[in-house]
Design an enzyme around this catalytic site. Structure first.
Site, PDB file in Angstrom:
ATOM      1  N   GLU A  45      44.955  62.495 -31.402  1.00 57.16           N
ATOM      2  CA  GLU A  45      45.563  61.340 -32.071  1.00 57.16           C
ATOM      3  C   GLU A  45      45.756  61.611 -33.557  1.00 57.16           C
ATOM      4  O   GLU A  45      46.771  61.218 -34.148  1.00 57.16           O
ATOM      5  CB  GLU A  45      44.691  60.093 -31.861  1.00 57.16           C
ATOM      6  CG  GLU A  45      44.550  59.656 -30.410  1.00 57.16           C
ATOM      7  CD  GLU A  45      45.887  59.415 -29.728  1.00 57.16           C
ATOM      8  OE1 GLU A  45      46.863  59.011 -30.410  1.00 57.16           O
ATOM      9  OE2 GLU A  45      45.971  59.650 -28.516  1.00 57.16           O
ATOM     10  N   HIS A  73      51.323  54.594 -18.717  1.00 58.99           N
ATOM     11  CA  HIS A  73      52.672  54.909 -19.198  1.00 58.99           C
ATOM     12  C   HIS A  73      53.766  54.265 -18.350  1.00 58.99           C
ATOM     13  O   HIS A  73      54.901  54.132 -18.820  1.00 58.99           O
ATOM     14  CB  HIS A  73      52.848  56.428 -19.242  1.00 58.99           C
ATOM     15  CG  HIS A  73      51.824  57.088 -20.113  1.00 58.99           C
ATOM     16  ND1 HIS A  73      50.506  57.239 -19.723  1.00 58.99           N
ATOM     17  CD2 HIS A  73      51.925  57.614 -21.367  1.00 58.99           C
ATOM     18  CE1 HIS A  73      49.840  57.839 -20.697  1.00 58.99           C
ATOM     19  NE2 HIS A  73      50.661  58.080 -21.702  1.00 58.99           N
ATOM     20  N   GLU A 117      -9.054  72.011  15.187  1.00 60.53           N
ATOM     21  CA  GLU A 117      -9.130  71.492  13.818  1.00 60.53           C
ATOM     22  C   GLU A 117      -8.766  72.568  12.796  1.00 60.53           C
ATOM     23  O   GLU A 117      -8.089  72.294  11.799  1.00 60.53           O
ATOM     24  CB  GLU A 117     -10.537  70.950  13.535  1.00 60.53           C
ATOM     25  CG  GLU A 117     -10.949  69.776  14.405  1.00 60.53           C
ATOM     26  CD  GLU A 117      -9.988  68.608  14.308  1.00 60.53           C
ATOM     27  OE1 GLU A 117      -9.377  68.406  13.236  1.00 60.53           O
ATOM     28  OE2 GLU A 117      -9.823  67.895  15.311  1.00 60.53           O
ATOM     29  N   HIS A 162      -7.940  55.873  18.631  1.00 64.27           N
ATOM     30  CA  HIS A 162      -6.617  55.856  18.027  1.00 64.27           C
ATOM     31  C   HIS A 162      -5.987  54.469  18.008  1.00 64.27           C
ATOM     32  O   HIS A 162      -5.085  54.210  17.216  1.00 64.27           O
ATOM     33  CB  HIS A 162      -5.705  56.845  18.766  1.00 64.27           C
ATOM     34  CG  HIS A 162      -6.235  58.237  18.725  1.00 64.27           C
ATOM     35  ND1 HIS A 162      -7.314  58.634  19.482  1.00 64.27           N
ATOM     36  CD2 HIS A 162      -5.849  59.329  18.006  1.00 64.27           C
ATOM     37  CE1 HIS A 162      -7.568  59.911  19.241  1.00 64.27           C
ATOM     38  NE2 HIS A 162      -6.701  60.357  18.352  1.00 64.27           N
TER      39      HIS A 162
END
EC number: 3.4.15.1
Length: 1314
Positions: A397, A526, A995, A1124
């Site tokens: 510009e 434009h 384990e 469980h």
């Protein structure tokens, strides 16, 4: 670009509303036209060249006044878009048009016949300019309509906003919000919403206005002798072959664009995937970092060739160094003055609008430079942001303003660029220098300048994204408009032709369906502003020609792209001559003076980009890229959940930062929680429980915080699979989603249930109490006394199950709420999600059905053996087996009754327990042997910390502990422990390996993010240790440990061994399958709390062929007697692990080079097997489990074939044996129950006898028997009747006929993840 930015559509008003408002304005009667001051009218001049000179001088002084007033009005409107300012602007425009009309008509009248003969070429150019009236040719009413159309189109474009779906309070303007979104967002859906909404809100209302504008514009310019407006625009270039020249330039540059397009398309494909990017098709228009896909530099981060090189986008540095907008313009000004060019005048700094106002004014944000034609007032209007891209725009510009300053003393008609492209090129020429790493270093925005090929390629690629990407767009916009103006593109084909050109030249496509109700060209500034666009294409050619010439003038040596003309007054002087010429000479002359050639030429541009051109070609050839878009009709699909999900974050860099923070903080918190949990589990006290609940709360808060943040990410198109997988996992917040009070209640319920289970004991009347571990477990394993087993079995359930029952319904309710809040149908659905398989339940059912025949044969054989021991009073050869007779509290494994069922009792004993005890084995020795097995495979040994901190046997100091064996990961990469009340027996030797398998898994994936520190699925974690246990259990291996006298090898020995294994593995299959079948149905509501126990026993009967040894009622809660269930640990993992451990075993044996029957394989000391196992474990949860399965087994599916292969010899033996005895497979007399009359015998360890539920001395019991004989007989009859009635109800319940659904798995060990 002096006019190359954009703005976004109206928020609250809809496109249709804007359209009708605009049309209404146009239908209003025009206001009276203001009159031109008579003093500004042309006088009398002679019709010759002298008269023309006087005419031009008079015109100049008057035009300066009129243009100044018109420009002031336009500035006022563009910087404050009010109705009043619009009215004043239109009035000023009408005065200018009246001025242009009277002077233009006078010029035509006096000089049209002679102007071509003028000797003064500048004069000729002045008169030709004045005589072109344009809109001033129109009658007043149509002129007013023309002006109103332009104002309305500009107003629609500049004031439109886009509002979020259903959120009219949150609306975005084009500048800065939508521009920022298109530049920085990587969310496909958010980009799409911004793109689609802007194109709709601006384009749709503009279309009818644009049709009228086109008609009036053509009408105006035809009166100036042009065929249409497009012809007038092209006349500025004063070349009969202008269009052919442009076409030649485009084709010269097309190969470079095609290579850039293919490279960028590949990069976008990496980011968005096949769904949204077709490597043979056009690119969706919203993905290129810009609303119009005109420049692509905003996606540089996605396409950068060498990411490890210094970042060339200095936006962050500008922000960090405190740059403001004024400083950006001062830096640009200093560049011009360093070359000896003019500084900005005081009016520039006083009057320019360099930032978007914050006082609520509507403004035209599109960057533009203004000449007020009074030779001192020059301004810029720009909604500047602190970015590198805007720094280039600032120079662009200011280039316009410098042009104004240099030619300000020319006559008004010559105050313009040599051609429109010249004016656009000047600022960009300087920007080519500004953007070089060398210049950025000079102005303090780059720490150092890297002069290597990779850095050069990075820089040139970044420039190409701005310059090369723009070329087809700069070319096509006016190709389309020229077609509109000429009539080749009628209104009925505006949008079709627009997208035809955009696909043809740019290789992009609309991301959503477009039709002729849309007007997508209008979404570009434009178009509604009526600004010709081909100037930008021309300027992008010219700026490189200028740059090359100025660099030569500045004495630059080296590649063109490294040139910086900063501070070169020689280059400045050369540039100044071009600027001062304005429009006074043909542009070809000015160009030749500047560059040595009078033609537009792309060679300078090609030279500038030559290194990156070559690099792009090599990359595309290497990747086999298609140049172009042969599948030009392809279009992407709409995203899921569009547009509601547009606020989700899709920036992968941000996601990576989030994941890093989550991982770092989670490691600390999970470690603290694991420590508190360990302290509680190894010393159950009130204080420890309080600490654990506090830590639990901290973990929940962390989970909630990061889970909530994770939900803000849309990972659907993430290309980084790891980040995508972690975030999806973190999004599941589990219990942390509960409100605080309910979370506290849920945690307390879980703790109460687990504590009830863990500290429970059953007592004789003499005060002797038995715990589950080891007391009750030992009785169930070793006793062969029906009544003793019955008392233990019943007492445990009475003590534990009944205590847990009141807590369980609320646990179910809250578990389901957790699942719902995490997006699952119920708790079971949430658990199943761990397996990432939509067909999980069907797959597990299929596996169960494959194994059922083997189980039925084992069941029939064992039932026959129990019948031999307990007789027909307690065993029905056509019925279920009483649940307490199978050597285990839950009848889940039956190996403890091997002595009752051994096929060949005279064969050598396979149980190593006795030898272990004789040899003085200790729990520590058991784990040392397990550790040795792992290290023999080349796997990791456990650390000293493991031996110091683990609890490997039940403490003898009176502490209450959770004896259930478990392996623990403390999430610091070094602390791993086991908690087990180990007994010295062969069963615990196997459990120890199990384990230690968990521990090995922990150690192998310890360097992964914490989210991935899990098994590939829960069954994998359970299977690893069991795989080794399959080798450990072989007679060969036990012999190597000196626990068996021989390796065995005969047929009878093999059948005995396989029977013992089957009592562990095959017997477990239905139990591990049914537990979560029951829980899933509890969660989904098909089993209610009123029939918990009835449905439990229905499933145990259906799958296991077991029945309770005494009547059960709904006051009992027998599922709660299994760890469980109160501990909230999903169980299907064990079913899965029991399947896949045999698949793993088969694969590892193959790797170890084993030949012969699978059940004889021992992988001990096989490094090949160890590597295969380690590679699988290292994956953790980082990939879906089928990939881990494929790595270890060569295929991705769970299969029972390995298990069937392992047990094939036993299966054949069982089938033969059962046929020989005429055994019934199954339990057709499913209603049968054992005789519930108890023999009144003494119980061990107490010396007392049981009499009617009381424990008395034997003498007291005998007296009582005679006194209450009649009552006892009556009670017996009543009990039998009640038993029969209860079981009739149970057995005819609907659940027996209900199809079951579900998954399960392997050798049970509780995993302690947070």
């Amino acid at each position: 670009m002096g006019a190359a930015s954009g703005q976004r559509g109206q928020g609250p008003p809809s496109p249709l509303l804007l359209l009708w408002l605009s049309l209404l304005l146009l239908l209003l009667p025009p206001s009276p036209a203001p009159a031109l001051d008579p003093g500004l009218q042309p006088g009398n001049f002679s019709a010759d060249e002298i008269g023309a000179h006087l005419f031009a001088e008079s015109y100049n002084s008057s035009a300066e006044q009129v243009i100044f007033q018109s420009t002031v009005a336009s500035w006022a409107y563009d910087t404050n878009m009010t109705e009043e300012n619009a009215r004043l602007q239109e009035e000023a425009e009408l005065i200018w048009q009246e001025f242009a009309e009277v002077w233009g008509k006078k010029a035509k009248e006096l000089f049209d016949a002679i102007r071509q003969n003028f000797t003064d070429s500048k004069l000729r150019r002045v008169i030709e300019t004045i005589r072109t009236l344009g809109p001033a040719n129109l009658p007043l009413a149509r002129r007013q309509q023309y002006n109103s159309l332009q104002n309305n189109m500009n107003r629609i474009y500049s004031t439109s906003k886009v509002c979020l779906p259903n959120k009219t309070a949150t609306c975005w303007s084009l500048e800065p919000e939508l521009t920022n979104i298109l530049a920085s967002s990587r969310s496909y859906a958010k980009l799409l919403f911004a793109w689609e909404s802007w194109h709709d809100v601006v384009g749709i209302p503009l279309k009818p206005l644009y049709q009228d504008f086109t008609a009036l514009s053509n009408e105006a310019y035809k009166q100036d002798g042009f065929s249409d407006t497009g012809a007038y625009w092209r006349s500025a270039y004063d070349s009969p072959s202008f269009e052919e020249t442009l076409e030649h330039l485009y084709h010269q540059l097309e190969p470079l664009y095609l290579n850039l397009h293919a490279y960028v398309r590949r990069a976008l494909h990496r980011r968005y995937g096949d769904k949204y990017i077709n490597l043979r098709g056009p690119i969706p228009a919203h993905l290129l970092g810009d609303m119009w896909a005109q420049s692509w530099d905003n996606i540089y981060d996605m396409v950068v060739p060498f990411p490890n090189k210094p970042n060339l986008d200095v936006t962050n540095t500008m922000v960090q160094k405190g740059w403001n907008v004024t400083h950006m313009f001062r830096v640009a000004e200093e560049f011009f003055t360093s070359m000896g060019l003019s500084p900005m005048p005081p009016e520039f700094w006083a009057e320019s609008m360099l930032e978007k106002p914050t006082d609520g004014r509507e403004v035209v944000c599109h960057a533009s430079a203004w000449d007020f034609f009074n030779r001192k007032d020059f301004r810029i209007k720009q909604c500047t942001r602190i970015t590198m891209e805007q720094l280039s725009t600032v120079h662009h510009e200011m280039g316009h303003v410098q042009y104004y300053l240099q030619y300000k003393d020319l006559t008004v008609p010559l105050r313009r660029g040599a051609n429109p492209g010249f004016h656009e090129a000047i600022g960009d020429v300087l920007a080519l220098s500004v953007s070089t790493p060398a210049h950025l270093h000079k102005i303090g925005l780059l720490d150092r300048v890297a002069n290597d090929l990779e850095s050069d390629i990075n820089y040139l690629l970044k420039m190409a994204l701005e310059k090369i990407a723009f070329l087809p767009f700069g070319y096509l916009v006016d190709q389309w408009r020229w077609g509109v103006f000429s009539g080749h593109t009628p209104p009925s084909r505006y949008n079709f032709d627009w997208w035809y050109f955009r696909t043809k030249y740019q290789g992009i496509c609309p991301p959503v369906v477009r039709n002729e109700t849309h007007f997508d060209a209008g979404a570009k500034f434009h178009i509604p502003s009526g600004t010709p666009y081909i100037r930008y294409f021309v300027s992008f050619i010219l700026q490189f020609q200028f740059h090359q010439a100025l660099c030569k003038e500045a004495g630059h040596q080296g590649p063109l792209h490294q040139c910086d003309i900063y501070q070169s007054t020689q280059a400045g002087a050369k540039l100044q001559r071009v600027l001062q010429a304005g429009y006074s000479r043909p542009w070809q002359e000015v160009l030749k003076e500047m560059v040595g050639s009078d033609t537009l030429d792309a060679q300078a541009l090609l030279e500038y980009f030559q290194p990156v051109i070559r690099w792009l070609q090599e990359q595309n050839q290497r990747n086999g890229e298609v140049l172009g878009w042969p599948e030009y009709q392809w279009r992407p699909p709409l995203p899921d959940n569009y547009p509601e999900g547009i606020d989700l974050v899709t920036d992968e860099t941000e996601a990576e930062r989030f994941v890093e923070e989550y991982d770092r903080t989670a490691r600390v918190l999970w470690n603290e929680y694991a420590e508190a949990n360990w302290q509680y589990n190894t010393n159950i006290t009130l204080e420890a429980s309080k600490i654990l609940l506090q830590k639990n709360k901290k973990v929940a808060n962390h989970t909630l915080k990061y889970g909530t943040l994770a939900k803000k990410f849309d990972v659907s198109n993430f290309q980084n699979y790891t980040i995508k997988r972690i975030i999806k996992k973190v999004q599941n917040m589990d219990r942390a989603v509960l409100p605080p009070k309910e979370l506290e209640e849920y945690n307390q319920i879980l703790m109460d249930m687990e504590t009830t289970y863990s500290i429970a004991n059953v007592c004789y009347l003499n005060g002797t109490c038995l715990h589950l571990e080891p007391d009750l477990t030992n009785v169930m394993a070793t006793s062969r006394k029906y009544e003793e087993l019955l008392w233990v079995w019943k007492s445990w359930r009475d003590k534990v199950g009944r205590a847990i029952l009141p807590l369980f319904p609320k646990y179910v309710e809250l578990s389901n709420k957790i699942a719902h809040l995490n997006g699952y149908a119920d708790g079971g659905d949430s658990w199943r999600s761990s397996y990432e398989s939509k067909s999980l339940e069907q797959d597990l059912e299929q596996l169960y059905q494959e194994l059922q025949p083997l189980y039925l044969n084992l069941h029939a054989y064992v039932r026959r053996s129990l019948h031999r021991h307990y007789g027909s009073q307690h065993i029905n050869l056509d019925g279920p087996i009483p649940a307490h007779l199978l050597g285990n509290m839950w009848a889940q494994t039956w190996s403890n009754i091997y002595d009752l069922v051994a096929p060949f009792p005279s064969a050598p004993n396979l149980d190593a327990t006795e030898a272990m005890i004789k040899q003085g084995w200790t729990p520590r020795r058991i784990f040392k042997e397990a550790d040795d097995f792992f290290t023999s495979l080349g796997l990791l040994p456990v650390s000293e910390e493991f031996w110091n901190k683990s609890m490997l046997e039940k403490p003898g100091d009176g502490r209450e502990v959770v004896c259930h064996a478990s392996a623990w990961d403390f999430y610091n990469g070094k602390d791993f422990r086991i908690k087990q009340c180990t007994s010295v027996n062969m069963e615990d030797l196997v459990i120890a390996h199990h384990e230690m398998g968990h521990i090995q898994y922990f150690m192998q994936y310890k360097d992964l993010p914490v989210t991935f520190r899990e098994g590939a699925n829960p069954g994998f974690h359970e299977a690893i240790g069991d795989v080794l246990a399959l080798s450990v259990s072989t007679p060969k291996h036990l012999h190597s440990l000196n626990l068996l006298s021989s390796e065995g090898g005969g047929y009878e020995h093999d059948i005995n061994f396989l029977m013992k294994m089957a009592l562990d593995k095959i017997a477990f299959i239905p139990f591990s399958y049914l537990i979560d079948q029951w829980r899933w149905r509890v969660f989904d509501g098909s089993i209610t709390k009123e029939n918990y126990n009835q449905e439990w026993w229905s499933l145990r009967l259906k799958y296991q062929g077991l029945c309770p040894p005494v009547p059960r009622s709904q006051d009992d809660f027998d599922p709660g007697s299994k760890f469980h269930v109160p501990a909230n640990v999903p169980y299907i993992r064990y079913f899965v692990s029991f399947i896949i451990q045999f698949q793993f075993h088969e694969a590892l044996c193959r790797a170890a080079g084993h030949t012969g029957p699978l059940h004889k394989c021992d992988i001990y000391q096989s490094k090949e097997a160890g590597k295969l196992l380690a590679d699988t474990m290292k994956m953790g949860y980082s990939k879906p489990w089928p990939e881990a399965m494929k790595l270890i087994t060569g295929q991705p599916n769970m299969s029972a074939s390995a298990m069937m292969n392992y047990f094939k010899p036993l299966t054949e033996w069982l089938v033969t044996e059962n046929r020989r005895h005429g055994e019934t497979l199954g339990w057709p007399e499913y209603n049968w129950t054992p005789n519930t009359a108890r023999s009144e015998g003494p119980f061990p360890e107490s010396g007392r006898v049981n009499f009617l539920g009381m424990y008395l001395e034997p003498q007291q019991a005998r007296v009582g028997q005679w006194v209450l004989l009649f009552l006892g007989v009556s009670l017996l009859v009543a009990t039998l009747g009640l038993t029969h009635r209860l079981f009739s109800i149970r057995q005819h319940g609907h659940s027996l006929h209900r199809p079951h659904r579900g998954p399960q798995f392997g050798s049970e060990v509780e995993l302690r993840h947070s």
